[in-house]
Scaffold this active site. Structure first.
Site, PDB file in Angstrom:
ATOM      1  N   ASP A  67       0.820  -1.215   0.000  1.00  0.00           N
ATOM      2  CA  ASP A  67       0.000   0.000   0.000  1.00  0.00           C
ATOM      3  C   ASP A  67       0.854   1.265   0.000  1.00  0.00           C
ATOM      4  O   ASP A  67       2.067   1.209   0.205  1.00  0.00           O
ATOM      5  CB  ASP A  67      -0.963  -0.011   1.207  1.00  0.00           C
ATOM      6  CG  ASP A  67      -0.327  -0.520   2.488  1.00  0.00           C
ATOM      7  OD1 ASP A  67       0.909  -0.513   2.577  1.00  0.00           O
ATOM      8  OD2 ASP A  67      -1.056  -0.922   3.394  1.00  0.00           O
ATOM      9  N   ASN A 136      -7.637  -2.745  14.369  1.00  0.00           N
ATOM     10  CA  ASN A 136      -9.030  -3.054  14.003  1.00  0.00           C
ATOM     11  C   ASN A 136      -9.115  -4.270  13.081  1.00  0.00           C
ATOM     12  O   ASN A 136     -10.150  -4.527  12.481  1.00  0.00           O
ATOM     13  CB  ASN A 136      -9.686  -1.829  13.340  1.00  0.00           C
ATOM     14  CG  ASN A 136      -8.939  -1.397  12.068  1.00  0.00           C
ATOM     15  OD1 ASN A 136      -7.993  -2.052  11.649  1.00  0.00           O
ATOM     16  ND2 ASN A 136      -9.388  -0.308  11.465  1.00  0.00           N
ATOM     17  N   HIS A 138      -7.333  -4.722  10.332  1.00  0.00           N
ATOM     18  CA  HIS A 138      -7.066  -4.492   8.907  1.00  0.00           C
ATOM     19  C   HIS A 138      -5.788  -5.196   8.465  1.00  0.00           C
ATOM     20  O   HIS A 138      -4.877  -5.418   9.258  1.00  0.00           O
ATOM     21  CB  HIS A 138      -7.064  -2.994   8.554  1.00  0.00           C
ATOM     22  CG  HIS A 138      -5.873  -2.211   9.003  1.00  0.00           C
ATOM     23  ND1 HIS A 138      -5.976  -0.916   9.461  1.00  0.00           N
ATOM     24  CD2 HIS A 138      -4.550  -2.493   9.050  1.00  0.00           C
ATOM     25  CE1 HIS A 138      -4.778  -0.448   9.758  1.00  0.00           C
ATOM     26  NE2 HIS A 138      -3.888  -1.393   9.518  1.00  0.00           N
TER      27      HIS A 138
HETATM   28  C1  F6R Z   1       1.476  -1.498   6.110  1.00  0.00           C
HETATM   29  C2  F6R Z   1       0.174  -2.137   6.259  1.00  0.00           C
HETATM   30  C3  F6R Z   1      -0.621  -2.053   7.502  1.00  0.00           C
HETATM   31  C4  F6R Z   1       0.193  -2.402   8.753  1.00  0.00           C
HETATM   32  C5  F6R Z   1      -0.677  -2.305   9.996  1.00  0.00           C
HETATM   33  C6  F6R Z   1       0.141  -2.509  11.255  1.00  0.00           C
HETATM   34  O1  F6R Z   1       1.994  -1.694   4.807  1.00  0.00           O
HETATM   35  O2  F6R Z   1      -0.260  -2.699   5.307  1.00  0.00           O
HETATM   36  O3  F6R Z   1      -1.706  -2.939   7.401  1.00  0.00           O
HETATM   37  O4  F6R Z   1       0.711  -3.697   8.622  1.00  0.00           O
HETATM   38  O5  F6R Z   1      -1.294  -1.055  10.057  1.00  0.00           O
HETATM   39  O6  F6R Z   1       1.025  -1.441  11.407  1.00  0.00           O
HETATM   40  P1  F6R Z   1       2.187  -1.471  12.486  1.00  0.00           P
HETATM   41  O7  F6R Z   1       3.108  -2.576  12.083  1.00  0.00           O
HETATM   42  O8  F6R Z   1       2.854  -0.124  12.380  1.00  0.00           O
HETATM   43  O9  F6R Z   1       1.547  -1.716  13.802  1.00  0.00           O
END
Ligand code: F6R
Length: 242
Positions: A67, A136, A138
């Site tokens: 992303d 959440n 995602h």
């Molecule tokens: C990043 C991504 C997000 C992160 C998620 C966790 O490319 O796709 O889904 O993996 O937001 O973020 P962190 O690792 O910073 O807790």
């Protein structure tokens, strides 16, 4: 779904880097799916160590990132493009021409999304995909919703994601409100997936993904349908799995 629990986030990161190393040694032309955020940092550190030790050669590997924010340039220090060069690409022998990060800049962002999925298909599909998980549930920027979104698409970031990412910006107001993200279908096409989570703050999302229903309200739960997923956790992230 295979689950592995390690004593620390750095030990989990080393184990994940070893999975990537094995993939590259098996197939030096591997297509890798990569993630940004705090979670993969120990993995990227361990990959750099494996490269420096002469164990892994990235010269023929190709990569696709999950992303990218919409509305900030690639050169912005918080773009995911910059992140990948800072934490990984500048420290290994990958060919910058083999690196793809979504680049939502054209007049028609939907066309950028279609082109990104086509580029992944043209490369032969992703062999091994790295994922983190949001609080959440995602994965990439597929936020909780009524449906799983299949292809790469433009998404409005949820309040909780903006809140979680504001630590990288001067304030929440400066966090971009939109992103371009691989869809759940894009991710599910990967032949093998590794999801990493560390810290107590991820324990609930991990438990909902593993113990709950397959439900678009927890986008990561789609991974329960994939035949080749390994979840790498530290003890804190695993603390709600009884
Ligand atoms: C990043 C991504 C997000 C992160 C998620 C966790 O490319 O796709 O889904 O993996 O937001 O973020 P962190 O690792 O910073 O807790």
């Amino acid at each position: 779904m295979n689950i592995q629990v390690y004593g620390s986030a750095s030990k989990a990161g080393v184990a994940v880097a070893q999975v990537f190393a094995a993939q590259i040694i098996r197939d030096p032309f591997s297509v890798l799916g990569l993630a940004t955020g705090s979670t993969p940092l120990p993995t990227y550190e361990a990959m750099v160590e494996l490269y420096k030790a002469g164990i892994v050669d990235f010269s023929t590997v190709r990569t696709f990132n999950l992303d990218e924010y919409v509305g900030i340039s690639r050169e912005h220090e918080q773009s995911y493009y910059s992140f990948m060069f800072e934490h990984l690409f500048s420290q290994i022998n990958i060919d910058p021409a083999h690196v793809q990060v979504p680049n939502p800049v054209s007049e028609n962002l939907d066309e950028d999304c279609i082109a990104y999925d086509a580029a992944i298909d043209d490369a032969g599909g992703i062999d091994l995909q790295l994922l983190g998980i949001g609080h959440n549930g995602h994965i990439a920027f597929n936020e909780p919703g009524d449906l799983f979104t299949y292809g790469t698409h433009i998404v409005e970031l949820s309040k909780s994601t903006i809140e979680a990412n504001k630590r990288f910006f001067a304030s929440a107001d400066e966090v971009p409100k939109k992103a371009m993200t691989m869809g759940i279908g894009t991710i599910m096409k990967a032949r093998e997936i590794v999801l990493v989570a560390s810290g107590k703050d991820k324990a609930q999302a991990v438990a909902t993904m593993i113990l709950g229903e397959i439900d678009p309200l927890c986008p990561a739960s789609a991974l329960l349908l994939h035949p080749q997923v390994t979840v790498f956790l530290d003890a804190d992230a695993a603390s709600l799995l009884h």
